[in-house]
Design a protein around this motif. Structure first.
Motif: not given
Length: 286
Positions: A31, A56-57, A62-63, A67, A188, A190, A192-193
């Motif tokens: 992340g 995502g990083c 992103r998003g 994962w 930011e 991540d 969630e990851c």
């Protein structure tokens, strides 16, 4: 530079240096983002260095899940093919060491060598994580107001991350300064990851199948530890015991980012891999 994966996700990547071995860097997290500018500067006279931000990083799209380690291994292979690298050396740090090892286990014929930096071995996470948390609280608590401030802040806050990362340096006087450099530039995190891959590791690491795969890995591996890393270094013994072609280097006084606190020692150790001198069943600390 943008590298596009087979499922259409855009990854940030960069190539530096000329000639020599190809070296692909896998950053920590999960992340987070590539923080290897110092590593590249140390090694671009010896190698062509490729850096990238995982999906995502950081500067990558992103998003963009899923994962999973399988997906991240596939992304790493896309990066390798994009730069037309035959059998590069992989250098992974922390979570990135786990990713680089996973790639080598999946595609040993595509890897010229593996540099495993500040990883946590192949035993179950439960065997070492309690000691890590205890060490974290003790080191951040050396300055009580920092620990109190860290507890006040919320996840994702840059100041909280800098305070948290400050425990990763052996030199306690410069720790906050060095951690601040890690957060520049700031992206930011991540979470969630981080959560998804952390949960996957807890389930899949420490299995008999993983130990057997490492015992069969016909790739030269260099394990690099910082002596003062708060992640217990004995956790990595499991990996060292399993690998048939391994050398281990411990850098005295260094923490979780050993190239920051012992750049010459780190450059010498990795340079041996790039020069092709880490070959065969060599083991031990040095």
């Amino acid at each position: 530079m943008t590298v596009t994966t087979d499922d259409g996700v855009r990854l940030w990547a960069s190539r530096q240096g000329q000639g020599g071995e190809a070296l692909v860097l896998c950053h920590g997290g999960p992340g987070l983002w590539d923080m290897f500018e110092d590593v590249a500067a140390l090694l671009t006279d010896r190698a062509t260095v490729v850096r990238w931000d995982q999906r995502g990083c950081g500067r990558s799209e992103r998003g963009a899940g899923p994962w999973t380690t399988e997906r991240f291994v596939a992304d790493l292979d896309v990066v390798r093919r994009h730069f037309a690298l035959d059998r590069p050396v992989l250098l992974g740090h922390s979570w990135g060491a786990q990713l680089a090892l996973s790639y080598a286990l999946a595609h040993p014929e595509r890897v010229g060598g593996l540099v495993y930096v500040s990883g946590t071995g192949i035993d179950p996470v439960s065997t070492w994580h309690g000691a890590f948390e205890e060490n974290f609280r003790a080191r951040l608590g050396e300055v009580p107001e920092r620990y109190a401030r860290w507890r006040e802040l919320t996840d994702g806050d840059r100041e909280r991350a800098v305070l948290q990362w400050s425990v990763d340096f052996g030199d306690r006087e410069r720790a906050l300064e060095q951690a601040g450099r890690m957060a520049d530039p700031w992206f930011e995190i991540d979470f969630e990851c981080n959560k998804a891959l952390g949960a996957e590791t807890k389930e899949s690491w420490g299995t008999p199948e993983l130990y057997a795969a490492c015992q069969d890995l016909d790739v030269p591996v260099l394990i690099v530890d910082g002596e003062r890393d708060i992640r217990p270094r004995w956790a990595v013994d499991s990996l060292e015991r399993a690998l048939p072609r391994v050398r281990r280097v411990v850098l005295p006084g260094a923490g979780h980012l050993p190239w920051v606190e012992d750049p010459e020692g780190f450059r010498e150790a990795v340079g041996a891999v790039l020069a092709g001198s880490v070959r065969g069943p060599v083991t031990g600390s040095g």
